[in-house]
Design a protein around this motif. Structure first.
Motif, PDB file in Angstrom:
ATOM      1  N   TYR A 162      10.584   2.562  -6.829  1.00 48.22           N
ATOM      2  CA  TYR A 162       9.292   1.182  -6.393  1.00 48.22           C
ATOM      3  C   TYR A 162       9.277   1.116  -6.766  1.00 48.22           C
ATOM      4  O   TYR A 162       7.914   0.014  -6.312  1.00 48.22           O
ATOM      5  CB  TYR A 162       8.504   3.374  -5.767  1.00 48.22           C
ATOM      6  CG  TYR A 162       8.959   3.840  -4.678  1.00 48.22           C
ATOM      7  CD1 TYR A 162       8.560   3.367  -3.293  1.00 48.22           C
ATOM      8  CD2 TYR A 162       8.938   5.892  -4.395  1.00 48.22           C
ATOM      9  CE1 TYR A 162       9.416   4.211  -2.499  1.00 48.22           C
ATOM     10  CE2 TYR A 162       9.363   6.342  -3.620  1.00 48.22           C
ATOM     11  CZ  TYR A 162       9.486   5.439  -2.818  1.00 48.22           C
ATOM     12  OH  TYR A 162       9.610   6.555  -0.745  1.00 48.22           O
ATOM     13  N   SER A 163       8.975   1.223  -8.243  1.00 48.03           N
ATOM     14  CA  SER A 163       8.394   0.236  -9.002  1.00 48.03           C
ATOM     15  C   SER A 163       9.108  -1.094  -9.326  1.00 48.03           C
ATOM     16  O   SER A 163       8.182  -2.121  -8.945  1.00 48.03           O
ATOM     17  CB  SER A 163       8.375   0.910 -10.649  1.00 48.03           C
ATOM     18  OG  SER A 163       8.182   2.214 -10.903  1.00 48.03           O
ATOM     19  N   TRP A 164      10.317  -1.157  -9.024  1.00 44.69           N
ATOM     20  CA  TRP A 164      11.369  -3.144  -8.974  1.00 44.69           C
ATOM     21  C   TRP A 164      10.577  -3.198  -7.094  1.00 44.69           C
ATOM     22  O   TRP A 164      10.058  -4.425  -7.438  1.00 44.69           O
ATOM     23  CB  TRP A 164      12.192  -2.589  -8.908  1.00 44.69           C
ATOM     24  CG  TRP A 164      13.085  -3.682  -8.394  1.00 44.69           C
ATOM     25  CD1 TRP A 164      13.229  -4.573  -8.675  1.00 44.69           C
ATOM     26  CD2 TRP A 164      13.249  -3.441  -7.110  1.00 44.69           C
ATOM     27  NE1 TRP A 164      14.041  -5.623  -7.900  1.00 44.69           N
ATOM     28  CE2 TRP A 164      14.174  -4.634  -6.475  1.00 44.69           C
ATOM     29  CE3 TRP A 164      13.951  -3.030  -5.805  1.00 44.69           C
ATOM     30  CZ2 TRP A 164      15.181  -5.270  -5.309  1.00 44.69           C
ATOM     31  CZ3 TRP A 164      14.050  -3.326  -4.302  1.00 44.69           C
ATOM     32  CH2 TRP A 164      14.687  -4.044  -4.465  1.00 44.69           C
ATOM     33  N   TYR A 165      10.022  -2.307  -6.020  1.00 49.24           N
ATOM     34  CA  TYR A 165      10.109  -3.294  -4.880  1.00 49.24           C
ATOM     35  C   TYR A 165       8.374  -3.699  -5.206  1.00 49.24           C
ATOM     36  O   TYR A 165       8.143  -4.393  -5.000  1.00 49.24           O
ATOM     37  CB  TYR A 165      10.378  -1.796  -4.269  1.00 49.24           C
ATOM     38  CG  TYR A 165      10.143  -2.466  -2.346  1.00 49.24           C
ATOM     39  CD1 TYR A 165      11.428  -3.340  -2.081  1.00 49.24           C
ATOM     40  CD2 TYR A 165       9.049  -1.251  -1.945  1.00 49.24           C
ATOM     41  CE1 TYR A 165      10.745  -3.525  -0.725  1.00 49.24           C
ATOM     42  CE2 TYR A 165       8.999  -2.185  -0.366  1.00 49.24           C
ATOM     43  CZ  TYR A 165       9.996  -3.195  -0.187  1.00 49.24           C
ATOM     44  OH  TYR A 165       9.716  -3.899   1.480  1.00 49.24           O
ATOM     45  N   LEU A 166       7.600  -3.012  -5.646  1.00 48.01           N
ATOM     46  CA  LEU A 166       6.739  -3.204  -5.654  1.00 48.01           C
ATOM     47  C   LEU A 166       6.010  -4.027  -6.365  1.00 48.01           C
ATOM     48  O   LEU A 166       5.101  -5.652  -6.101  1.00 48.01           O
ATOM     49  CB  LEU A 166       5.249  -2.097  -5.900  1.00 48.01           C
ATOM     50  CG  LEU A 166       4.177  -2.280  -6.381  1.00 48.01           C
ATOM     51  CD1 LEU A 166       2.601  -2.644  -5.126  1.00 48.01           C
ATOM     52  CD2 LEU A 166       3.555  -1.076  -6.620  1.00 48.01           C
TER      53      LEU A 166
ATOM     54  N   ARG B 169       1.138  -0.925  -0.192  1.00 44.80           N
ATOM     55  CA  ARG B 169       0.048   0.016   0.061  1.00 44.80           C
ATOM     56  C   ARG B 169       0.986   1.440  -0.416  1.00 44.80           C
ATOM     57  O   ARG B 169       0.785   2.308  -0.861  1.00 44.80           O
ATOM     58  CB  ARG B 169      -0.586   0.195   1.248  1.00 44.80           C
ATOM     59  CG  ARG B 169      -2.287  -1.243   1.648  1.00 44.80           C
ATOM     60  CD  ARG B 169      -3.220  -0.723   2.151  1.00 44.80           C
ATOM     61  NE  ARG B 169      -2.545  -0.821   3.753  1.00 44.80           N
ATOM     62  CZ  ARG B 169      -2.517  -1.831   4.620  1.00 44.80           C
ATOM     63  NH1 ARG B 169      -2.711  -3.080   3.337  1.00 44.80           N
ATOM     64  NH2 ARG B 169      -1.990  -1.933   5.752  1.00 44.80           N
ATOM     65  N   TYR B 170       1.883   1.347   0.924  1.00 39.96           N
ATOM     66  CA  TYR B 170       2.381   2.310   1.124  1.00 39.96           C
ATOM     67  C   TYR B 170       3.727   2.610  -0.669  1.00 39.96           C
ATOM     68  O   TYR B 170       3.479   3.747  -0.855  1.00 39.96           O
ATOM     69  CB  TYR B 170       3.674   2.235   2.105  1.00 39.96           C
ATOM     70  CG  TYR B 170       4.819   3.380   2.261  1.00 39.96           C
ATOM     71  CD1 TYR B 170       4.470   4.687   2.520  1.00 39.96           C
ATOM     72  CD2 TYR B 170       6.323   3.621   1.286  1.00 39.96           C
ATOM     73  CE1 TYR B 170       5.319   6.117   2.444  1.00 39.96           C
ATOM     74  CE2 TYR B 170       6.979   4.219   1.790  1.00 39.96           C
ATOM     75  CZ  TYR B 170       6.802   4.717   1.926  1.00 39.96           C
ATOM     76  OH  TYR B 170       7.692   6.457   2.060  1.00 39.96           O
ATOM     77  N   THR B 171       3.888   1.581  -1.307  1.00 38.37           N
ATOM     78  CA  THR B 171       4.846   2.147  -2.071  1.00 38.37           C
ATOM     79  C   THR B 171       3.602   2.465  -3.455  1.00 38.37           C
ATOM     80  O   THR B 171       4.129   3.207  -4.459  1.00 38.37           O
ATOM     81  CB  THR B 171       5.324   0.529  -2.841  1.00 38.37           C
ATOM     82  OG1 THR B 171       6.789  -0.321  -1.860  1.00 38.37           O
ATOM     83  CG2 THR B 171       6.361   1.248  -3.952  1.00 38.37           C
ATOM     84  N   THR B 172       2.591   1.647  -3.250  1.00 36.01           N
ATOM     85  CA  THR B 172       1.591   2.238  -4.298  1.00 36.01           C
ATOM     86  C   THR B 172       1.135   3.646  -3.748  1.00 36.01           C
ATOM     87  O   THR B 172       1.077   4.419  -5.277  1.00 36.01           O
ATOM     88  CB  THR B 172       0.553   1.059  -4.045  1.00 36.01           C
ATOM     89  OG1 THR B 172       0.372  -0.430  -4.423  1.00 36.01           O
ATOM     90  CG2 THR B 172      -0.950   1.797  -5.586  1.00 36.01           C
TER      91      THR B 172
END
Length: 335
Positions: free
Chosen positions: A284-288, A199-202
């Motif tokens: 962020y995109s990679w982590y999500l 949720r945080y990364t989104t």
């Protein structure tokens, strides 16, 4: 509550989280100030030729002001941002808050039988509380240290294979026996470890003025637009040289306009690089994507698979922290 509520760790976290936000904001403000002062100095310097034609008496004072702005930009950029303590404090506090978060979940993921027993049997809760007290004591006295040493450890870990805060956790973790308490524990771990991170990364990737992805796109589009405008000014300047009879004032105006445009373009590029907006959006995109992939495997797996995925999540969290810390330690706001 005895498993997920850790008052002592929360107190330690609270000593680092507010300062991390404070020094991050202060570092960003100083970086913006360094770029702004440098841009103002370059713009003023570029306009001196045109100003000399209409107000020659002001040139000396404006030149001195441009020099003063350049010195202020250098001092702010080098002394306050690159080698200043505010940036080190920001990274120091943020590094420890994330390691505390990892300590919390690494302890659970590597001691699931004890955690499950503490849920089912109140008499076993004291054992769990003693276990986590020992883990926190070891974290505070054996692991926490100067930021330079911590960063050096992470820099040296090029294989990203040393995520564990306790060396004993590098061994395969035990799997708890099936029980309602174990099922509840797995469900709560999914919500706490995967759900919150997702949720945080989104949220960070949502379009808007607070999104690093959106900000980076705005900076790059603005720089591209000003670059096109600077090229048009250069074309117009050439045409004046070819065809205009009286060249002094138009040429000075066009030349003076090209200089500020170049300064603005440079400033936008420096901001994009110093704020690391594009890199942050990529991270962020990679982590999500990685979190969502692990969460799907977690949902589909049995107890053994769930334990393995939880450990992979801790490795992923460590990899993301290393990317963040090392990258921002090398960020620059100098023109």
């Amino acid at each position: 509550a005895p498993i997920f509520d850790w008052p002592e760790l929360r107190e330690l976290f609270g000593a680092h989280d507010p300062p991390a936000g404070h020094f991050r904001a202060r570092t960003r403000r100083l970086g913006l100030a360094a770029v702004g002062l440098g841009c103002a100095s370059l713009v003023l310097s570029a306009l001196l030729a045109a100003i000399s034609l209409v107000a020659p008496g002001a040139v000396a004072w404006l030149g001195a002001l441009a020099a003063l702005l350049a010195v202020a930009s250098g001092v702010c950029g080098f002394r306050r941002v690159l080698s200043g303590r505010d940036k080190a404090r920001w990274l120091n506090h943020r590094f420890w808050t994330e390691r505390m978060r990892q300590l919390h979940f690494q302890l659970i993921a590597n001691n699931l039988p004890a955690a499950s027993a503490a849920i089912a049997d109140p008499a076993r809760r004291e054992e769990w509380l003693a276990l986590r007290a020992a883990a926190l004591d070891g974290f505070e006295h054996a692991y926490m240290g100067p930021l330079a040493e911590s960063l050096e450890r992470m820099r040296d870990d090029l294989a990203l294979d040393r995520p564990w805060l306790d060396d004993r956790w590098s061994e395969p973790a035990p799997v708890p026996e099936p029980s309602p308490a174990t099922d509840e524990l797995f469900l709560l771990l999914k919500r706490q470890r995967f759900g919150i991170q997702r949720r945080y990364t989104t949220y960070k990737l949502m379009e808007g003025r607070h999104s690093p992805k959106t900000r980076s796109r705005w900076l790059r589009m603005s720089a591209d637009l000003l670059t096109m405008l600077a090229l048009l000014v250069a074309v117009a300047l050439g045409l004046f040289y070819l065809f205009a009879e009286s060249r002094d004032l138009p040429v000075a105006i066009l030349a003076g306009g090209g200089g500020p445009l170049a300064a603005f373009i440079l400033s936008l590029r420096v901001l994009d690089e110093g704020l690391l907006l594009r890199s942050e959006a990529e991270r962020y995109s990679w982590y999500l994507a990685a979190v969502e992939s692990l969460e799907r495997r977690y949902d589909a797996g049995d107890a053994v698979a769930k334990v393995a995925v939880l450990r992979e999540m801790e490795r992923l969290s460590y990899q993301e922290l290393r990317w963040f810390t090392v990258t921002f330690d090398e960020s620059r706001f100098v023109m």
